[in-house]
Motif scaffolding. Structure first.
Motif, PDB file in Angstrom:
ATOM      1  N   LEU A   1       0.835  -1.203   0.000  1.00 28.27           N
ATOM      2  CA  LEU A   1       0.000   0.000   0.000  1.00 28.27           C
ATOM      3  C   LEU A   1       0.870   1.253   0.000  1.00 28.27           C
ATOM      4  CD1 LEU A   1      -2.721   1.435   0.195  1.00 28.27           C
ATOM      5  CD2 LEU A   1      -2.643   1.118   2.684  1.00 28.27           C
TER       6      LEU A   1
ATOM      7  N   TYR B   1      -7.412  -7.266  -4.484  1.00 27.24           N
ATOM      8  CA  TYR B   1      -7.986  -6.275  -3.586  1.00 27.24           C
ATOM      9  C   TYR B   1      -8.252  -4.989  -4.355  1.00 27.24           C
ATOM     10  CZ  TYR B   1      -6.229  -9.373   0.086  1.00 27.24           C
ATOM     11  OH  TYR B   1      -5.975 -10.461   0.887  1.00 27.24           O
ATOM     12  N   ALA B   2      -9.337  -4.320  -3.986  1.00 26.43           N
ATOM     13  CA  ALA B   2      -9.656  -2.997  -4.507  1.00 26.43           C
ATOM     14  C   ALA B   2     -10.391  -2.250  -3.396  1.00 26.43           C
ATOM     15  CB  ALA B   2     -10.517  -3.102  -5.763  1.00 26.43           C
ATOM     16  N   ILE B   3     -10.663  -0.974  -3.586  1.00 25.54           N
ATOM     17  CA  ILE B   3     -11.376  -0.177  -2.577  1.00 25.54           C
ATOM     18  C   ILE B   3     -12.860  -0.232  -2.895  1.00 25.54           C
ATOM     19  CG2 ILE B   3     -11.582   2.087  -1.490  1.00 25.54           C
ATOM     20  CD1 ILE B   3      -8.753   2.685  -2.416  1.00 25.54           C
ATOM     21  N   ARG B   4     -13.612  -0.941  -2.052  1.00 22.33           N
ATOM     22  CA  ARG B   4     -15.025  -1.174  -2.312  1.00 22.33           C
ATOM     23  C   ARG B   4     -15.893  -0.846  -1.096  1.00 22.33           C
ATOM     24  NH1 ARG B   4     -16.057  -3.905  -6.949  1.00 22.33           N
ATOM     25  NH2 ARG B   4     -14.249  -4.838  -8.034  1.00 22.33           N
ATOM     26  N   ASN B   5     -17.178  -0.657  -1.356  1.00 23.58           N
ATOM     27  CA  ASN B   5     -18.158  -0.431  -0.305  1.00 23.58           C
ATOM     28  C   ASN B   5     -18.323  -1.687   0.540  1.00 23.58           C
ATOM     29  OD1 ASN B   5     -21.059  -0.617   0.760  1.00 23.58           O
ATOM     30  ND2 ASN B   5     -20.941   1.543   0.159  1.00 23.58           N
ATOM     31  N   ASP B   6     -18.269  -1.546   1.865  1.00 23.69           N
ATOM     32  CA  ASP B   6     -18.388  -2.708   2.742  1.00 23.69           C
ATOM     33  C   ASP B   6     -19.753  -3.378   2.626  1.00 23.69           C
ATOM     34  OD1 ASP B   6     -15.854  -2.394   3.721  1.00 23.69           O
ATOM     35  OD2 ASP B   6     -16.448  -1.296   5.521  1.00 23.69           O
TER      36      ASP B   6
ATOM     37  N   LEU C   1     -17.557  -0.458  -6.209  1.00 16.69           N
ATOM     38  CA  LEU C   1     -16.194   0.035  -6.362  1.00 16.69           C
ATOM     39  C   LEU C   1     -16.163   1.547  -6.133  1.00 16.69           C
ATOM     40  CD1 LEU C   1     -13.303  -0.942  -7.194  1.00 16.69           C
ATOM     41  CD2 LEU C   1     -13.866  -0.170  -9.512  1.00 16.69           C
ATOM     42  N   MET C   2     -15.367   1.995  -5.170  1.00 18.44           N
ATOM     43  CA  MET C   2     -15.266   3.422  -4.870  1.00 18.44           C
ATOM     44  C   MET C   2     -14.471   4.155  -5.943  1.00 18.44           C
ATOM     45  SD  MET C   2     -13.614   5.388  -1.585  1.00 18.44           S
ATOM     46  CE  MET C   2     -12.033   5.805  -2.327  1.00 18.44           C
ATOM     47  N   THR C   3     -13.377   3.522  -6.380  1.00 18.31           N
ATOM     48  CA  THR C   3     -12.512   4.111  -7.398  1.00 18.31           C
ATOM     49  C   THR C   3     -11.773   3.008  -8.135  1.00 18.31           C
ATOM     50  OG1 THR C   3     -10.592   5.549  -7.778  1.00 18.31           O
ATOM     51  CG2 THR C   3     -10.693   4.424  -5.655  1.00 18.31           C
TER      52      THR C   3
ATOM     53  N   HIS D   1      -5.525  -0.940  -7.300  1.00 17.34           N
ATOM     54  CA  HIS D   1      -5.794  -2.380  -7.245  1.00 17.34           C
ATOM     55  C   HIS D   1      -4.537  -3.111  -6.790  1.00 17.34           C
ATOM     56  CE1 HIS D   1      -9.567  -2.030  -9.649  1.00 17.34           C
ATOM     57  NE2 HIS D   1      -8.924  -0.987 -10.170  1.00 17.34           N
TER      58      HIS D   1
END
Length: 326
Positions: free
Chosen positions: A99, A160-165, A170-172, A176
């Motif tokens: 990260l 992995y990606a940034i996602r809504n729990d 997908l937030m953005t 990735h």
């Protein structure tokens, strides 16, 4: 990486170490190979071509530490950046480390946009949209997961990606992470015939190529042929071979030192465990243990500490050892 039975057959380079991976695979002439490898690991992202970037990536201020990537490349058509890292030994907080690495290409994008702004008013209206960045890690171990559902159907890759729990939205698309976990490959060195997919064949090759003397039967994909050709020692330039040999010597020296330290620690622990149960006056038993430790190459100070003998007494045993062996 398990180095207890580490061997080098001699025909192909070992690419399990980050620096040897850079020397052999991450080269300008191998951009097509790198494209195929990344495309294999990220099938959902169409990659037209790759261009290697600089290895060093600095922070936004002079005081920030410079990060040296194993490999960083860009697909110009989609403006997608790929950071490729290879890690052979397990380490704490590895995903957090990746990260941190991802912040550098992201901040490079912002820095470029800032540089194009000429006034503070322009900065206030700056576009913060980001092009996608993928951090691709090839690791010679298995990451911990809550369940097997965290892996692809092949059982070797986690993403992995940034996602809504709540709903997985997908937030953005800007960030990735892809991990190829070689530690989950179920096949050993002599089981290449069990690899049924290109992904398994690639994972097998990265893990065992330095032990092979030929491209395994059935490994017919052009990407694999390029991988084996790029790592064949006889085809390296003199400068490339010099760099590879240097990195391998350094790595194997480090492996040997760590192994000696580990075995030494185990020997000390066993000795301390045996001596704790002995009476202080049981000198003969302590001397026998000390002699065994000395014979295994452990220094006198360490032996004295483990057996509760004085350093002088241990050194006296050292002097007597040649006569005992005559």
């Amino acid at each position: 990486m398990n180095t207890s039975n580490f061997t080098l057959a001699g025909k192909y380079a070992c690419i399990l170490k980050d620096k040897t991976f850079k020397v052999t695979v991450c080269r300008t002439e191998n951009e097509e190979l790198l494209r195929d490898i990344i495309q294999l690991l990220i099938p959902e992202r169409r990659i037209s071509s790759l261009t290697l970037g600089r290895e060093e990536n600095s922070g936004l201020s002079v005081s920030e530490k410079t990060v040296i990537f194993d490999c960083i490349c860009t697909d110009a058509e989609s403006n997608t950046t790929f950071v490729v890292e290879l890690q052979c030994a397990e380490m704490f907080s590895y995903r957090d480390r990746m990260l941190c690495y991802a912040t550098y290409p992201i901040r490079d994008q912002l820095a470029s946009k800032l540089a194009s702004r000429k006034t503070y008013k322009d900065i206030d209206r700056m576009d913060y949209s980001l092009n996608p960045t993928y951090v691709v890690s090839i690791v010679d171990f298995a990451l911990e997961h809550v369940s097997a559902e965290g892996l692809d159907d092949n059982g070797l890759i986690s993403r992995y990606a940034i996602r809504n729990d709540g709903n997985g939205e997908l937030m953005t698309d800007a960030l990735h992470f892809v991990y190829l976990e070689l530690g989950r490959l179920p096949y050993g060195r002599d089981e290449s015939d069990k690899c049924t997919s290109l992904l398994e064949q690639f994972a097998y090759s990265v893990k065992y190529i330095h032990e092979l003397t030929a491209l395994p039967k059935g490994f017919e994909d052009p990407m694999l042929e390029r991988l084996y050709r790029s790592t064949e020692l006889a085809l390296m330039s003199p400068e490339q071979r010099r760099k590879y040999d240097k990195e391998m010597r350094t790595w194997l020296d480090e492996v040997a030192e760590k192994r000696f330290a580990r075995e030494k620690g185990l020997a000390e622990g066993r000795a301390e465990g045996r001596t704790e149960g002995l009476a202080e006056g049981d000198r003969a038993a302590r001397e026998e243990i000390a002699a065994n430790l000395l014979a295994s190459g452990i220094d006198a100070v360490t032996v004295a500490k483990a057996t509760r003998l004085s350093v002088d007494d241990v050194e006296a045993l050292t002097a007597e050892m040649p006569r005992q062996n005559e």
